[in-house]
Scaffold this motif. Sequence first.
Motif, PDB file in Angstrom:
ATOM      1  N   ALA A 178       0.850  -0.987   0.175  1.00  0.00           N
ATOM      2  CA  ALA A 178       0.073   0.134   0.079  1.00  0.00           C
ATOM      3  C   ALA A 178       1.143   1.282   0.345  1.00  0.00           C
ATOM      4  CB  ALA A 178      -0.863   0.614   1.376  1.00  0.00           C
ATOM      5  N   LEU A 179       2.193   1.047  -0.106  1.00  0.00           N
ATOM      6  CA  LEU A 179       2.563   1.972   0.240  1.00  0.00           C
ATOM      7  C   LEU A 179       3.566   2.633  -1.220  1.00  0.00           C
ATOM      8  CD1 LEU A 179       6.156   1.515   2.832  1.00  0.00           C
ATOM      9  CD2 LEU A 179       3.827   3.084   2.847  1.00  0.00           C
ATOM     10  N   VAL A 180       2.957   3.449  -1.713  1.00  0.00           N
ATOM     11  CA  VAL A 180       3.170   4.314  -2.796  1.00  0.00           C
ATOM     12  C   VAL A 180       4.238   5.432  -2.773  1.00  0.00           C
ATOM     13  CG1 VAL A 180       3.085   5.620  -4.528  1.00  0.00           C
ATOM     14  CG2 VAL A 180       1.330   4.049  -3.539  1.00  0.00           C
ATOM     15  N   LEU A 181       5.999   5.202  -3.283  1.00  0.00           N
ATOM     16  CA  LEU A 181       6.975   6.281  -2.696  1.00  0.00           C
ATOM     17  C   LEU A 181       6.999   7.626  -3.507  1.00  0.00           C
ATOM     18  CD1 LEU A 181       9.756   6.595  -1.143  1.00  0.00           C
ATOM     19  CD2 LEU A 181      10.972   5.313  -1.811  1.00  0.00           C
ATOM     20  N   GLY A 182       7.361   9.170  -3.502  1.00  0.00           N
ATOM     21  CA  GLY A 182       7.956   9.466  -4.556  1.00  0.00           C
ATOM     22  C   GLY A 182       9.423   9.682  -3.891  1.00  0.00           C
ATOM     23  N   SER A 214      -0.262  12.274  -7.845  1.00  0.00           N
ATOM     24  CA  SER A 214      -0.081  10.836  -8.738  1.00  0.00           C
ATOM     25  C   SER A 214      -0.532   9.640  -7.654  1.00  0.00           C
ATOM     26  CB  SER A 214       0.576  10.564  -9.347  1.00  0.00           C
ATOM     27  OG  SER A 214       0.938  11.128 -10.391  1.00  0.00           O
ATOM     28  N   GLY A 215      -0.708  10.227  -5.992  1.00  0.00           N
ATOM     29  CA  GLY A 215      -1.259   9.445  -5.523  1.00  0.00           C
ATOM     30  C   GLY A 215       0.504   8.927  -3.842  1.00  0.00           C
ATOM     31  N   ALA A 216       1.788   9.829  -4.622  1.00  0.00           N
ATOM     32  CA  ALA A 216       1.832   8.946  -3.011  1.00  0.00           C
ATOM     33  C   ALA A 216       2.354   9.553  -1.551  1.00  0.00           C
ATOM     34  CB  ALA A 216       3.285  10.198  -3.809  1.00  0.00           C
ATOM     35  N   ASN A 217       2.187   8.517  -0.925  1.00  0.00           N
ATOM     36  CA  ASN A 217       2.214   8.354  -0.063  1.00  0.00           C
ATOM     37  C   ASN A 217       3.040   8.852   1.419  1.00  0.00           C
ATOM     38  OD1 ASN A 217       2.913   5.663  -0.163  1.00  0.00           O
ATOM     39  ND2 ASN A 217       0.835   5.123   0.900  1.00  0.00           N
TER      40      ASN A 217
END
Length: 505
Positions: free
Chosen positions: A264-268, A412-415
Amino acid sequence: MTESPFALCLHAADNVLVALRAIPAGTALPQGVTTRDVIPAGHKLALRDTDAGAVIVKYGQIIGTTTEAIRAGAHVHVHNLGMGAHKQDYDFGAAAQALPPIDPPAQFQGFHRPSGRVGTRNYLGILTSVNCAGSVARFIAQAAERANLLDVFPNVDGIVPIVHGSGCGMSGKGEGYDTLFRTLAGYGHSANFGAILMVGLGCEVMQIPDLIDRKALKDSARFRYMTIQTEGGTAATVDRGLGLLRELAAEANKATRAPAPASALVLGMQCGGSDGYSGITANPALGVASDLLVRHGGTSILSETSEIYGAEHLLTRRAVDAATGHKLIDLIDWWEDYTARNFGEMDNNPSPGNKRGGLTTILEKSLGAVAKGGSAPLAGVYKFAEPIDRPGFVFMDSPGYDPCSVTGQTASGANLIAFTTGRGSVSGYQPVPSIKIASNPDLWRRMQTDMDVNCGDILEGVTLQDKGQEIFDLMLRTASGAQTKSEAQGFGAVEFVPWQIGAVM
């Protein structure tokens, strides 16, 4: 990599060394060369005599062409090295190799949203459609603070006014409008916001009803909106806004942290204020962490299109298919045209600070920057602020200007953000926590109150694999609520910077 007390040779094909520390002139190095000049820490010196017009190779890749003959042991930098012509072999997909999954996947404690996404923070957002509403959004946040509104809502992390300098004085259609539309919609859907209040003026080009009608923003329980003109002015808008924030805070407060998979992680991933060590320590260490996240089923986003220029072939070779590789090259072509028509150049980087840190050409900087992407296949290429709809390692188009690039990644969805730096960076990106990663020990010593990870110890023998695991473990702790240094100091209020494309009218 051959290691010495003074300098590194990064690849067998290289014809330069990188100084580990400042090296006096006349120093005999184990590589069989004696320095002719003082070589500053992080800078390059010639490993052998090189003619004028010859290529300089670092990381096993061309980083530029000599503008004069260079003797072995001499300082190699802007005074004798330029861009030169370069042509890349894109070889689409030739090096794409899936990474083995890790089972069982790691977990973190996050906020589960109705959309299925998981937040690493639980903020209330006050999102503005136009610059004209910026002050009023801040007035509402200040009124909430004076009223101690969040005292009875312990699960809410804070109130974040999202203000910017656009939304009007622009065309109501086309590339610029679409980019801002995606950005605002993306923030409205951010998993790190428990609820959103949107404020507009009323007469702007970026109309709130358009965002609502096109279903860019919805969820009646977690979203409210109003315009200053309809409410009857500033005071009335602040008063009503305070009431709406109470309702939204009550809704957001229902969320509590619960176990979530690392998928579930979205890394920028970002790098800013880079130096000659960034491509040796911090960036490849983050690349290891990125690969670990991908192996756990998560998503990592590389961006800053103008700062992969000259290294794009390393990504196209990892593309999952030719179509994905061609999308990346289409972006490069667009940027070449974009800079030309605005009387700029793609090689206007590195910045003065980058150059003082040892970087000479954009080719050199890009090769180091791409190392953040690890070795995973390139699974997708996206527009600025376009929703990321698949896991894995992906690329999102953006300028190299860090606040703007992070704004796009968040939309874009990074958390979660990981930010490498060699010169030092002080910034934060509410509502998304940012982990700051120092490339060298001197920066770590000087700015430890701003840095979360020291990658300078890689120069002292710590392996990239161990450091990458350290970063990944910190990512999980941060996603579970541990504060980063930038969060602890209150950064994040001024770093929302949508990419403005097109005419300002």
